[in-house]
Design a protein around this motif. Structure first.
Motif, PDB file in Angstrom:
ATOM      1  N   THR A  86      10.615 157.319  32.741  1.00 26.20           N
ATOM      2  CA  THR A  86      11.340 156.143  32.244  1.00 26.20           C
ATOM      3  C   THR A  86      12.461 155.710  33.174  1.00 26.20           C
ATOM      4  OG1 THR A  86      12.914 157.443  30.926  1.00 26.20           O
ATOM      5  CG2 THR A  86      10.868 156.787  29.845  1.00 26.20           C
ATOM      6  N   ALA A  87      12.959 156.610  34.001  1.00 23.25           N
ATOM      7  CA  ALA A  87      14.094 156.282  34.867  1.00 23.25           C
ATOM      8  C   ALA A  87      13.756 155.197  35.876  1.00 23.25           C
ATOM      9  CB  ALA A  87      14.572 157.537  35.595  1.00 23.25           C
ATOM     10  N   ILE A 119      13.750 152.335  24.657  1.00 19.68           N
ATOM     11  CA  ILE A 119      14.410 152.103  25.949  1.00 19.68           C
ATOM     12  C   ILE A 119      15.230 150.823  25.817  1.00 19.68           C
ATOM     13  CG2 ILE A 119      14.131 151.722  28.410  1.00 19.68           C
ATOM     14  CD1 ILE A 119      11.543 153.160  28.346  1.00 19.68           C
ATOM     15  N   HIS A 121      18.543 150.388  27.762  1.00 13.53           N
ATOM     16  CA  HIS A 121      19.553 150.166  28.803  1.00 13.53           C
ATOM     17  C   HIS A 121      18.978 150.332  30.209  1.00 13.53           C
ATOM     18  CE1 HIS A 121      22.049 150.335  25.333  1.00 13.53           C
ATOM     19  NE2 HIS A 121      21.959 151.645  25.196  1.00 13.53           N
ATOM     20  N   GLN A 122      19.828 150.109  31.189  1.00 10.80           N
ATOM     21  CA  GLN A 122      19.461 150.308  32.583  1.00 10.80           C
ATOM     22  C   GLN A 122      19.346 151.812  32.881  1.00 10.80           C
ATOM     23  OE1 GLN A 122      21.708 147.766  35.442  1.00 10.80           O
ATOM     24  NE2 GLN A 122      22.853 147.088  33.625  1.00 10.80           N
ATOM     25  N   PRO A 123      18.654 152.173  33.971  1.00  8.78           N
ATOM     26  CA  PRO A 123      18.667 153.576  34.381  1.00  8.78           C
ATOM     27  C   PRO A 123      20.094 154.079  34.533  1.00  8.78           C
ATOM     28  CG  PRO A 123      17.022 152.363  35.627  1.00  8.78           C
ATOM     29  CD  PRO A 123      17.796 151.342  34.835  1.00  8.78           C
ATOM     30  N   GLY A 125      21.990 154.501  31.907  1.00 10.65           N
ATOM     31  CA  GLY A 125      22.580 154.256  30.598  1.00 10.65           C
ATOM     32  C   GLY A 125      23.502 153.067  30.482  1.00 10.65           C
ATOM     33  N   ARG A 172      19.056 156.058  28.755  1.00  9.45           N
ATOM     34  CA  ARG A 172      18.600 154.683  28.527  1.00  9.45           C
ATOM     35  C   ARG A 172      18.380 154.383  27.045  1.00  9.45           C
ATOM     36  NH1 ARG A 172      14.300 152.343  32.854  1.00  9.45           N
ATOM     37  NH2 ARG A 172      15.340 150.429  32.132  1.00  9.45           N
TER      38      ARG A 172
END
Length: 452
Positions: A86-87, A119, A121-123, A125, A172
């Motif tokens: 997911t990152a 999910i 937020h951005q990578p 958090g 995230r």
């Protein structure tokens, strides 16, 4: 207008049925009729199922976790790999993957989906400038495909039971209740342009990812609409919650929360017989994901006890390692047979197992997604699927056994047409936007794989 040679209506099978659809709903049903010029003529018409539990982004990692490393693989080792995956996901990739997943669902016979969306937020958090950026991407994918969307933003505050801090791989996902409430309001705005059959609910991720106080607060802020939660999927989860809260997860939830028909309890795999009966009597839907539960080694659901107590159930594709309506239903039944060393388990008393599975999942999925009763009836959403009963897998069966053939002998290719609230998205077995959606998915995967 839709004309079906055979149709599964609430009171049984009917021949030569003509259905009028107005504003996304069924407005008239005529039996023993004839097809008229301009009608869409199909062979066998069924209420289409809702896919009640989906993490669409996980489709992109299907097949990537089937390599055994030293030691014992489990749900928890799979989860670590998923966090690393997911990152790297961008908003554009999340949208392209979701559109492809929704297309696959519709071609398999699902008219709607419950997107359990965590999910946010951005990578790393940091929130996007628009807190609901990724909810907007899911809404856009639903608009592209025409699927009926029940969007379920997820409250994910802690990394484990006992209010453990989030791990880096969970950054995230994280929100406190205040920011989550703002996110839900943003999600409602994000889906505002979708058709009226779109729903927005909430999804406390699990008891381990929230706290009793936070759960009470978020339920107070969102008293109506669908409420979904992961629960009792793994023995470790049961042990952790029991140690922390003094009760098993399903036991604790039923004793401390007003669980009603608005609720969908996802997996609920590891329950005592008492928990199973109590959950059934609550009116909540059991959200079963048999393919994913088998893939992750979760274990089988306590089906016979639940059905005997009158419990409602539906099916979802969860991790989307394989999107197949027929395989989902047959895996549900076969998991019960393997455990019990018996046949024809998921039906009460006597009757067709295929019909009990299919129609039960149609009713439960519709309930869980806020889409009515899951029947072909006047006033219900036109969530409809047509199958070809002349296919070699079904052609030897009389009409009253077609659902047994569909569940146990056929593949999803028998689906010829599908309507999501009257939107005719699949014709002659293909989604009407298949080519451009698949091209978008391939492009997204090329850029994602280059980043991994």
């Amino acid at each position: 207008m839709i004309f079906a040679k055979h149709a599964k209506l609430p009171d049984g099978w009917a021949r030569d049925v003509r259905i009028t659809v107005s504003s996304g709903a069924i407005s008239e049903i005529e039996r023993n009729h004839t097809a008229q010029t301009g009608d869409v003529v199909v062979d066998t018409l069924l209420p289409a199922l809702g896919n009640l539990h989906c993490h669409s982004f996980q489709r992109a990692m299907a097949g990537m976790t089937e390599y055994r490393k030293a030691g014992k693989d489990s749900f928890w080792t799979w989860r670590d790999l998923m966090y690393r995956f997911t990152a790297h996901l961008t908003p554009e990739q999340i949208e392209a993957i979701a559109a492809f997943v929704f297309l696959e669902m519709q071609e398999a016979g699902y008219a709607s989906v419950g997107e359990f969306h965590y999910i946010h937020h951005q990578p790393g958090g940091t929130p996007y400038d628009d807190l609901s950026e990724l909810s907007s991407r899911i809404a856009s994918a639903a608009a592209t495909t025409g699927i009926g969307l029940t969007h379920l933003p997820v409250l994910y505050t802690y990394g484990g039971a006992g209010q453990v801090a989030l791990e880096p791989g969970q950054a995230r996902f994280g929100n406190d209740v205040s920011r989550f409430n703002r996110l839900v309001e943003g999600a409602r705005k994000a889906v505002a342009a979708l058709p009226e059959d779109c729903r927005v609910g909430i999804a406390p991720h699990s008891l381990r990812a929230t706290s009793p106080e936070d759960l009470a607060e978020v339920l107070g802020a969102h008293p109506s609409g669908p409420k979904h939660i992961h629960i009792a999927e793994q023995p470790k989860e049961v042990a952790d919650i029991s140690s922390w809260l003094g009760a098993r997860p399903v036991e604790w939830l039923l004793e401390n929360v007003d669980v009603t028909k608005d609720w969908c309890l996802i997996h609920a795999t590891h329950m005592t017989d008492t928990e199973t009966r109590d959950m059934a009597m609550s009116g909540a839907v059991a959200g079963l994901c048999p393919i994913t539960e088998a893939n992750l080694g979760d274990g089988p659901f306590n089906g016979p006890v639940y059905l005997e107590a009158g419990g409602a159930f539906g099916v979802g594709s969860d991790s989307n390692v394989l999107i197949s309506l027929t395989e989902e239903l047959r895996t549900l039944e076969y998991s019960q047979r393997l455990r019990d060393l018996a046949r024809n388990v998921m039906v009460v008393a006597e009757g067709s197992v295929g019909e009990a599975l299919y129609c039960g999942a149609a009713r439960g999925g519709a309930q869980a997604l806020g889409r009515g009763r899951g029947e072909i009836a006047v006033g219900e959403l036109a969530d409809l699927v047509a199958i070809d009963s002349t296919d070699p897998a079904l052609c030897a069966l009389p009409t009253h056994q077609v659902l047994d053939g569909l569940v146990f002998a056929a593949k999803d290719k028998v689906v010829t047409d599908l309507w999501s609230a009257g939107r005719h998205a699949v014709r002659s077995g293909r989604h009407v936007r298949r080519d451009d959606i698949v091209a978008g998915y391939r492009s997204a995967m090329d850029t994602l794989m280059a980043a991994l």
